[in-house]
Design an enzyme around this catalytic site. Structure first.
Site, short mmCIF file in Angstrom:
data_model
loop_
_atom_site.label_atom_id
_atom_site.label_comp_id
_atom_site.label_asym_id
_atom_site.label_seq_id
_atom_site.Cartn_x
_atom_site.Cartn_y
_atom_site.Cartn_z
N ARG A 92 0.85 -1.18 0.00
CA ARG A 92 0.00 0.00 0.00
C ARG A 92 0.89 1.24 0.00
O ARG A 92 1.63 1.48 0.97
CB ARG A 92 -0.92 0.01 1.24
CG ARG A 92 -1.73 1.27 1.33
CD ARG A 92 -2.66 1.36 2.53
NE ARG A 92 -3.28 2.67 2.49
CZ ARG A 92 -3.30 3.55 3.49
NH1 ARG A 92 -2.78 3.26 4.66
NH2 ARG A 92 -3.85 4.74 3.32
N HIS A 137 -2.82 11.00 0.34
CA HIS A 137 -2.35 10.80 1.71
C HIS A 137 -1.73 12.12 2.18
O HIS A 137 -0.53 12.23 2.41
CB HIS A 137 -1.36 9.64 1.77
CG HIS A 137 -1.15 9.06 3.16
ND1 HIS A 137 -1.32 7.73 3.45
CD2 HIS A 137 -0.78 9.65 4.33
CE1 HIS A 137 -1.06 7.52 4.74
NE2 HIS A 137 -0.72 8.67 5.29
N GLU A 182 -7.56 8.70 5.86
CA GLU A 182 -7.91 9.36 7.11
C GLU A 182 -8.45 10.78 6.95
O GLU A 182 -7.84 11.76 7.42
CB GLU A 182 -6.70 9.40 8.05
CG GLU A 182 -6.13 8.03 8.36
CD GLU A 182 -5.08 8.07 9.46
OE1 GLU A 182 -4.64 9.16 9.83
OE2 GLU A 182 -4.71 7.00 9.95
N ASN A 325 -7.63 2.28 9.51
CA ASN A 325 -6.35 2.48 10.20
C ASN A 325 -6.62 2.50 11.69
O ASN A 325 -7.48 3.26 12.16
CB ASN A 325 -5.72 3.83 9.81
CG ASN A 325 -5.18 3.84 8.40
OD1 ASN A 325 -5.23 2.82 7.69
ND2 ASN A 325 -4.65 4.98 7.97
N TYR A 327 -4.71 2.23 15.68
CA TYR A 327 -3.50 2.15 16.49
C TYR A 327 -3.77 2.00 17.98
O TYR A 327 -3.03 1.35 18.68
CB TYR A 327 -2.65 3.42 16.29
CG TYR A 327 -2.03 3.53 14.91
CD1 TYR A 327 -2.73 4.09 13.84
CD2 TYR A 327 -0.74 3.08 14.69
CE1 TYR A 327 -2.15 4.18 12.59
CE2 TYR A 327 -0.15 3.18 13.43
CZ TYR A 327 -0.86 3.73 12.38
OH TYR A 327 -0.28 3.81 11.14
N GLU A 395 -3.68 0.14 8.02
CA GLU A 395 -2.55 0.55 8.84
C GLU A 395 -2.75 0.07 10.26
O GLU A 395 -3.86 0.13 10.80
CB GLU A 395 -2.40 2.08 8.93
CG GLU A 395 -1.79 2.74 7.73
CD GLU A 395 -1.65 4.26 7.91
OE1 GLU A 395 -1.45 4.73 9.04
OE2 GLU A 395 -1.77 4.97 6.91
#
Ligand code: GBH
Length: 502
Positions: A92, A137, A182, A325, A327, A395
């Site tokens: 990606r 991005h 995002e 994504n 985290y 991600e």
């Protein structure tokens, strides 16, 4: 003690029984501005990160820029070799808009930029690695910022022109597209809180206007693909949203449940509801709260723009997969002192106080604390809210500030988060089909410059050639890809075993 051993063995058995289903795909992710360098080479135009890092070094932790970054513009062969060594199914990466269209508009195409991505894509295909391409991005061409950037509604069609060129030039070989990475970060941090370029501070206003244009741009780019390209290219187009898992501080408290729900709706639902819900449009709670707050604040109408019926239809269902994504996570409760929050602002509109448990392991990033269970809970939340979409984790990763090659804490992060993905797939029947580790290599970490490292390859930024070295996590990730399962005991050659008790 004996009991502990029995329990551990049991746990191990339970954990070890699950494997990634056949067809599940692994990859790694990067982004153009974070790795390419060559900021003014090859005919590339200036973008908002070039401008901001050059003019406002004070906004970057180490005063650095992405001028050289990892020099990936000059290293397609080497980067594809790293990917081949890892054995990934896909890569990606993102395309730099200013490299393709130096002034942002489609009237002037930069052939050198097209050639660069063709070279990368062709090398990937020759290596049997699927190119998974993000169109945007965060690196908006500077000339488009000068007409206001995303809050300017005309930028939607300008983006669709750009998307059209990408489909036309690369779509014969690229069949996996992500329009935006995002959007919540692009809009809220870019236009409201100055956390990202262009670092505007129009709190409570800029972010909502930005999102509105961006959602329309996404919907139109998706429809364009199905109108003009799908029949021949047979690809898929989706979007990547970022989300933390928001949990009520006290599970029994209705107020805390509502606070977590509002946090979800104002960050993830903001984009997911218009695209992935049955009814489309912004979440009800956003519409009603922003309307009421705006009235109280003396605005003539809601600070949240409204879609026309036609726009709602264009955007609704405009994604073939849900790119995620993820985290970290947070607990939420109600704010008692809303008076202290700036008005107007996204945070005052949400009216929730969210925080991370001090018990969670920390990382090299202030915002990133390790809570693996959050990923499984989030996957279930998405499955339940948005009609069980196909989810691709685009991600997930861990930072440190040391760059150590024996990166046991990163290995622990990947093992634990991937274990939760396995549980979500096998026990909750969430349709997760891809997982990408962030990131292939250490890179320019936005406002943190080169101080925070997310790579599974170490990059020596002091060396002009930016050499890459695999960390322990690269070998562990490779082993997961090869075996289709997680093995906590796996210790790659030349590394000391990790001590999981510490
Ligand atoms: C991703 O964003 C990006 O897609 C990627 O480019 C980036 O390198 C990677 O994460 C690692 O950061 O400083 O408290 O205001 C992840 C979502 C949103 C997390 C912004 C950090 C800033 C929090 N990011 N957030 S704070």
């Amino acid at each position: 003690m004996k009991c502990a051993i029995v329990v551990l063995t049991l746990l191990f058995c339970v954990k070890a029984q699950y494997e990634f289903p056949t067809g599940f795909e692994f990859g790694v992710a990067t982004a153009s501005y974070q790795i390419e360098g060559a900021w003014n080479d090859g005919g590339k135009g200036e973008n908002i990160w070039d401008r901001m890092t050059h003019e406002r070094p004070d906004l970057i932790e180490d005063g650095s820029t992405g001028d050289d970054a990892c020099r990936s513009y000059y290293k397609t062969e080497e980067d594809v070799r790293l990917l081949t060594d890892l054995g990934v199914d896909f890569y990606r990466f993102s395309i730099s808009w200013s490299r393709i269209l130096p002034n942002g508009h489609a009237n002037q195409i930069n052939q050198e930029g097209i050639d660069y991505y063709n070279e990368l894509i062709n090398r990937l295909i020759a290596a049997e690695i699927t190119p998974f391409v993000t169109m945007f991005h965060w690196d908006l061409p500077q000339p488009l910022q000068e007409i206001g950037g995303w809050p300017n509604p005309f930028v939607a069609d300008i983006f669709v022109d750009y998307a059209n060129i990408l489909y036309k030039e690369f779509g014969d070989r690229v069949t996996n597209w992500i329009t935006f990475n995002e959007p919540a970060v692009v809009c809220e941090q870019g236009y409201s809180t100055a956390g990202k370029a262009p670092a505007y501070t129009q709190e409570g206003i800029g972010g909502y206007l930005c999102a509105h244009t961006l959602l329309i741009a996404h919907g139109k780019a998706y429809r364009l693909y199905y109108r003009d390209y799908f029949e021949e290219q047979r690809g898929r187009v989706g979007i990547t949203l970022d989300s933390w898992m928001y949990m009520p501080e006290d599970e029994e408290s209705q107020e805390d449940q509502d606070a977590a729900e509002r946090a979800f709706q104002f960050f993830l639902g903001w984009y997911a509801n218009p695209i992935f819900s049955e009814e489309g449009d912004y979440p009800e709670v956003m519409k009603s709260r922003i309307e009421a707050q705006s009235q109280e604040e003396g605005f003539r109408s809601s600070r949240l723009p409204s879609f026309t019926d036609e726009e709602i239809e264009i955007i609704k269902g405009s994604a073939d997969f849900f790119g995620l994504n993820h985290y970290t996570s947070e607990y939420c409760t109600t704010v008692t002192g809303t008076e202290d929050l700036p008005r107007p602002s996204h945070s005052a509109d949400i009216d929730a106080f969210c925080y991370q448990s001090p018990d969670w392991e920390s990382s090299g990033s202030s915002w990133l604390k390790v809570y693996p269970e959050g990923l499984r809970k989030l996957l279930v939340w998405i499955k339940q809210r948005y009609i069980n979409p196909e989810i691709m984790i685009t991600e997930n990763g861990f930072s440190d500030r040391t760059g150590t090659l024996a990166d046991c804490r990163r290995v622990n992060y990947f093992n634990s988060y991937l274990e939760q993905v396995l549980l979500a797939i096998h026990e909750d029947e969430v349709n997760v089909t891809r997982y990408a580790a962030w990131s292939l290599m250490d890179n320019f970490e936005w406002r943190q410059g080169y101080t925070e490292r997310f790579g599974i390859h170490y990059v020596d930024f002091d060396d002009d050639d930016k050499p890459r070295t695999p960390k322990m996590s690269a070998f562990v990730f490779k082993n997961i890809i090869q075996t289709g399962g997680i093995d906590w005991d796996y210790t790659p050659e030349a590394f000391p075993p990790c001590d999981w008790d510490n």
